[in-house]
Design a protein around this motif. Structure first.
Motif, PDB file in Angstrom:
ATOM      1  N   ILE A 131       0.835  -1.202   0.000  1.00 24.23           N
ATOM      2  CA  ILE A 131       0.000   0.000   0.000  1.00 24.23           C
ATOM      3  C   ILE A 131       0.869   1.251   0.000  1.00 24.23           C
ATOM      4  N   ALA A 132       1.928   1.251   0.803  1.00 27.27           N
ATOM      5  CA  ALA A 132       2.764   2.436   0.946  1.00 27.27           C
ATOM      6  C   ALA A 132       3.531   2.768  -0.327  1.00 27.27           C
ATOM      7  N   VAL A 133       4.052   1.758  -1.014  1.00 28.58           N
ATOM      8  CA  VAL A 133       4.848   2.012  -2.224  1.00 28.58           C
ATOM      9  C   VAL A 133       4.028   2.712  -3.307  1.00 28.58           C
ATOM     10  N   PRO A 134       2.809   2.271  -3.629  1.00 31.36           N
ATOM     11  CA  PRO A 134       2.020   3.007  -4.627  1.00 31.36           C
ATOM     12  C   PRO A 134       1.686   4.435  -4.209  1.00 31.36           C
ATOM     13  N   LEU A 135       1.352   4.644  -2.932  1.00 32.80           N
ATOM     14  CA  LEU A 135       1.032   5.995  -2.475  1.00 32.80           C
ATOM     15  C   LEU A 135       2.256   6.906  -2.599  1.00 32.80           C
ATOM     16  N   LYS A 136       3.409   6.401  -2.169  1.00 37.27           N
ATOM     17  CA  LYS A 136       4.633   7.182  -2.267  1.00 37.27           C
ATOM     18  C   LYS A 136       4.997   7.468  -3.717  1.00 37.27           C
ATOM     19  N   ALA A 137       4.839   6.476  -4.594  1.00 39.79           N
ATOM     20  CA  ALA A 137       5.176   6.659  -6.007  1.00 39.79           C
ATOM     21  C   ALA A 137       4.254   7.679  -6.664  1.00 39.79           C
ATOM     22  N   THR A 138       2.983   7.669  -6.308  1.00 40.91           N
ATOM     23  CA  THR A 138       2.028   8.591  -6.909  1.00 40.91           C
ATOM     24  C   THR A 138       2.282  10.017  -6.459  1.00 40.91           C
ATOM     25  N   VAL A 139       2.565  10.210  -5.174  1.00 42.96           N
ATOM     26  CA  VAL A 139       2.905  11.549  -4.685  1.00 42.96           C
ATOM     27  C   VAL A 139       4.158  12.062  -5.394  1.00 42.96           C
ATOM     28  N   GLY A 140       5.151  11.204  -5.545  1.00 39.09           N
ATOM     29  CA  GLY A 140       6.361  11.601  -6.257  1.00 39.09           C
ATOM     30  C   GLY A 140       6.089  11.978  -7.691  1.00 39.09           C
ATOM     31  N   TYR A 141       5.206  11.225  -8.353  1.00 37.98           N
ATOM     32  CA  TYR A 141       4.836  11.544  -9.740  1.00 37.98           C
ATOM     33  C   TYR A 141       4.188  12.916  -9.826  1.00 37.98           C
ATOM     34  N   LEU A 142       3.272  13.227  -8.916  1.00 35.76           N
ATOM     35  CA  LEU A 142       2.595  14.525  -8.933  1.00 35.76           C
ATOM     36  C   LEU A 142       3.587  15.657  -8.701  1.00 35.76           C
ATOM     37  N   LEU A 143       4.559  15.447  -7.823  1.00 36.42           N
ATOM     38  CA  LEU A 143       5.581  16.465  -7.599  1.00 36.42           C
ATOM     39  C   LEU A 143       6.427  16.683  -8.857  1.00 36.42           C
ATOM     40  N   SER A 144       6.746  15.603  -9.561  1.00 39.76           N
ATOM     41  CA  SER A 144       7.518  15.720 -10.806  1.00 39.76           C
ATOM     42  C   SER A 144       6.736  16.486 -11.860  1.00 39.76           C
ATOM     43  N   VAL A 145       5.445  16.184 -11.996  1.00 37.58           N
ATOM     44  CA  VAL A 145       4.606  16.901 -12.963  1.00 37.58           C
ATOM     45  C   VAL A 145       4.534  18.378 -12.608  1.00 37.58           C
TER      46      VAL A 145
END
Length: 915
Positions: free
Chosen positions: A542-556
């Motif tokens: 659960i934590a890995v997808p949430l962390k990856a998605t937040v990181g993606y939004l920051l990159s965008v």
């Protein structure tokens, strides 16, 4: 997936020359076809379901305006344009242009309201082309016909039909490819290996671009689509080839022969490439959420480039690599000095020092990164969107020169006319009604002129051409469109007209920008939801997808912020472009592409961490080991991808530059700031909680095995079998249901294996697991060389469980077999052959044709259908109506037929072992 790619690698190894020849044939065919056809690109956007598109369709139906438009500016060199010599030249020019096939134009000086500049020195004629995409010959013919017949006037031709005529320079792209080659050479330490990803990516781009050219004859394709496809195809093509080739050479360095090294590289890195490519493709095809056909085709073209890159990485690259064979094996012998230097540096590589620094105080690292990226994303809140027009064309192009001349002579609004249509069929005097409507429109603020007001020949539809005070991208022009639409109901009631619509290319472009802006949130929701789902399946966390998605939004956010400060605020001189709104589809396109690329880096970095965590169970060590093992390849991939994107900025159009810059910044931020700085810190801070997944989800979501764990188990089984001999069934610590006693089985092919089960274990449930019809709680299970549960389907086709102790049946065996045959096959001939085989099997098992034990019929049916494993079991609680001697006889008879038989027998207590 990993086992499929492992087998594919073996197939390519056996047919490497054929694969290369097949791809060569494909490339020659599509390139030859595209060269023969030529392109038919069309940059006109259509927006189904909007008022502007409905109005445009009405103009095509009622006024015959099916093609595109152009503008002809005629300026007097002295005096007024209405003087004798200039006006004569205008008439001659208009007549010459009107004679060009497929072109219509009228004299603007003879109209009811002549179109003349305020200083009376110039006039502006509107040109109509029959084709939406006029040919180069037609455009050239109009330019030649518009040449001044005397020195009394000067002319300039432009408008929507004319696009920038300057071909972008390919030099920056070549420099980008060369830099990518250098990065690959440093990464691989081999010029031969470095050249292979570049070559295969170029092949992929050629196939994609040729396919896009062919597609332009079948559907509307923007001229931007091939450039975007080329940019993305080069970037992902090189990266995907890098991932597979680096893993192949690693296995070669371990001493494996080239075919086996490639099979394992395909099964591990190839699985990750398939997943990464699939995420990019899904995100790009998701551009259809905007419901703009041209944008959908643009996304499909880019997705095609990615699909071709994945296919080449999984087929052509392995074939070429295997043709070179041993030449790709890394050198083992080095000079003592170089070897010592390498060993010294290998003791504390930079990646190890970096991950140690970022995870020493993980909370501090996370806070610093979040603050920096939020500040970098702040300018994105001021993003302004619009579709480009000739105001953004290169200053030296004819299209831009005409635009500037019209702006200087008449005003910028004359480059962005609006068309207003109305239903006047109920009017007794259509001409007066049209004039009244035109007069009402002329009073609206920001309307500077009405250049045309006329009903059609049928007298049922009005057309009024409105000139705004500013250009297409100006906020005032958008506000004017909204004002005209808001006032239309009042005019309809006041003048007795119906269905007033604001249309024209300017209105269409405004509607496209509005729809794209409205689609950003739904698209973001789709992408984020997809990100969470895919990563949850891959990493079972659960934590890995949430962390990856937040990181993606920051990159965008950082990518869009960079675009704003450069192209709207003018930092870096706007990279040679005038400041202003950026192309409308830039944000949604960048979001789609970055989603896939972010998942690439997440996959290759975190999968290495998970592999180590599963092996050793130490979360902190897993982060360090996984980071160090994958950082070099991820760094090279990000540098290559960023280099390719940057290479498209210097020679790119005003549409391409913001996209290329956004992707370059997004890749840099995502790879080096998010994945290689933020991710390790978060993973260390979470510890074991990073890999937590609720038991309910763990049981329900599929196991895609992107890391190649199944392959490792396959290899381990093959090594065990080579040492201990061939087995038909191998089970180690197999627990069918939680709380059961673990089962150990080593069954040889064609033999009878008796397995003792305590009362607490369910024999029928075990039979379902062994035959691939259900999944065990835990443990290792291999049946006929197939790994369970991943290959359950294949196991279920070649094995069966037979319940014994069910008693005899009064139905004749022939009737039973005919019933079973109807289930096995629908063919009458097939049923006859099956019954014959099954009857022989029954006879071999000792059946007499009547009153046969149900187990015997089931077993005979299975053997006749080709079953290689039969599990004889009794349901717990059944009365043992079949003697053990009969069961043993049945098992022996099945073994004589070539089947492996497992017989479960009751045992009260104790750990189970082979019997």
């Amino acid at each position: 997936m990993s086992l499929f790619l492992y087998r594919l690698g073996g197939l390519i190894a056996a047919r490497r020359g054929t694969v290369v020849a097949a791809w060569f044939l494909v490339i020659v065919t599509v390139m030859g076809t595209s060269a023969a056809l030529g392109d038919q690109y069309d940059d006109a956007f259509s927006v189904p379901g909007t008022q502007s598109q409905e109005g445009q369709d009405l103009l095509a139906d009622r006024f015959g305006q099916t093609g595109t438009s152009g503008q002809l500016l005629v300026t007097a060199t002295a005096g007024k344009i209405t003087d004798s010599a200039p006006s004569t030249d205008v008439a001659e020019i208009v007549e010459a242009v009107g004679k060009v096939p497929g072109v219509a134009v009228s004299n603007p000086l003879t109209a009811t309201d002549p179109v003349v500049s305020q200083d009376q020195t110039a006039t502006l004629a509107s040109i109509r082309f029959d084709d939406k995409v006029p040919s180069e010959s037609t455009l050239g013919a109009v330019e030649r016909a518009a040449e001044p017949p005397s020195s009394a006037v000067t002319t300039s031709v432009g408008g929507d039909a004319y696009k920038p005529d300057a071909e972008p320079s390919r030099v920056p792209e070549l420099i980008g490819l060369f830099i990518s080659f250098v990065i690959l050479a440093v990464t691989f330490g081999s010029l031969l290996a470095a050249g292979m990803p570049v070559v295969t990516s170029l092949f992929g781009v050629l196939v994609t671009l040729s396919t896009v050219v062919i597609a332009s004859w079948l559907t509307t394709v923007s001229s931007t689509a091939p450039t975007l496809a080329e940019m993305l195809g080069l970037a992902v093509g090189i990266d995907y080839a890098l991932f597979i080739l680096s893993r192949h050479r690693r296995h070669l360095a371990e001493g494996l022969d080239p075919p086996e090294a490639m099979r394992r590289a395909m099964a591990t890195a190839g699985s990750a490439v398939v997943f990464a490519g699939a995420t990019v493709i899904i995100a790009l095809t998701g551009l259809a959420v905007a419901r703009i056909p041209v944008l959908t085709v643009m996304g499909v073209a880019a997705a095609l480039a990615v699909a071709v890159a994945v296919t080449l990485a999984l087929t052509l690259l392995p074939a070429i690599a295997l043709l070179f064979g041993e030449r790709l094996r890394p050198r083992q012998k080095r000079s003592r000095r170089r070897q010592a230097t390498r060993q010294e540096s290998a003791g504390t590589p930079f990646s190890a020092r970096w991950v140690a620094a970022t995870t020493r105080f993980p909370a501090v690292t996370i806070l610093v990164v979040l603050v920096l990226l939020i500040l970098a994303a702040r300018p994105a809140s001021e993003l302004e969107l619009a579709l480009p027009d000739n105001s953004t064309a290169p200053p030296s192009s004819a299209a831009r020169e005409t635009y500037d001349d019209i702006t200087a002579t008449f005003g910028e609004g004359y480059n962005a006319p609006l068309s207003v249509t109305a239903d006047v069929i109920t009017s007794s005097d259509p001409t007066d009604t049209v004039n009244d409507l035109a007069a009402a429109i002329a009073k609206v603020p920001d309307v500077v002129d009405i250049t045309l007001a006329t009903p059609n020949e049928g007298g049922d539809t009005a057309l009024i051409q409105v000139i705004p005070s500013a250009g297409q991208t100006a906020p005032s022009t958008k506000a004017l469109v909204e004002t005209l639409r808001a006032m239309s109901p009042g005019w309809e009631k006041q003048l007795g007209v119906g269905d007033i619509m604001v249309t024209g290319q300017t209105a269409i472009n405004i509607d496209v920008s509005d729809r794209l802006a409205a689609a950003l949130l739904p698209f973001a929701v789709i992408v984020i939801g997809l990100s969470l789902l895919l990563l949850m399946v891959v990493f079972r966390s659960i934590a890995v997808p949430l962390k990856a998605t937040v990181g993606y939004l920051l990159s965008v956010g950082a990518a869009l912020g960079a675009v704003v400060v450069v192209f709207q605020w003018g930092w870096l001189g706007g990279l040679g472009e005038e400041t202003g709104p950026v192309v409308s589809f830039m944000p949604i396109f960048v979001m789609g592409v970055l989603f896939g690329l972010a998942m690439d880096y997440e996959m290759f970095l975190v999968s290495a961490m998970r592999e180590e965590y599963v092996r050793a169970g130490d979360p902190q060590r897993a982060v360090r080991v996984g980071f160090v093992s994958s950082a070099r390849v991820v760094t090279a991939a990000a540098l290559i991808m960023g280099t390719v994107f940057i290479a498209f900025i210097p020679g790119g159009s005003s549409t391409i530059k913001p996209i290329a810059l956004g992707l370059a910044v997004g890749v840099f931020v995502d790879a080096f700031v998010v994945r290689m700085t933020l991710v390790p810190a978060v993973m260390v801070l979470l510890g074991r909680r990073a890999w937590w997944l609720p038991a309910v989800l763990d049981r329900s979501i599929p196991d895609v095995d992107v890391e190649g764990a199944v392959l490792h188990r396959k290899i381990a089984f093959q090594e065990w079998e080579s040492e201990h001999g061939e087995v038909a069934v191998l089970a180690r610590d197999l627990v069918v249901r939680e709380g059961d006693v673990p089962v150990e089985i080593t069954a040889r092919p064609g033999e009878v294996h008796r397995l003792a089960l305590p009362a607490s274990n369910d024999a029928e449930a075990l039979a379902y697991v062994l035959t691939g019809r259900s999944v065990a709680h835990s443990g290792i299970l291999v049946v006929d060389g197939l790994l369970l549960p991943e290959q359950r389907e294949a196991v279920s086709r070649s094995s069966t469980g037979v319940r014994v102790g069910a008693g005899r049946t009064d139905v004749h065996v022939d009737e039973l077999l005919r019933d079973r045959a109807r289930v096995v096959t629908a063919s009458r001939r097939g049923r006859r052959e099956f019954v014959a085989r099954a009857t022989d099997a029954v006879g071999a098992l000792g059946g007499d044709g009547s009153g046969v034990d149900g187990a015997g019929v089931d077993a005979a049916t299975a053997v006749a259908a080709g079953a290689r494993l039969v599990v004889l079991h009794a349901r717990n609680g059944d009365a043992a109506s079949t003697a053990q001697a009969d069961v043993d006889a049945l098992a022996a008879a099945l073994a004589e037929q070539g089947a492996t038989v497992i017989v479960t027998v009751p045992q009260e207590t104790g750990r189970l072992s082979d019997g």
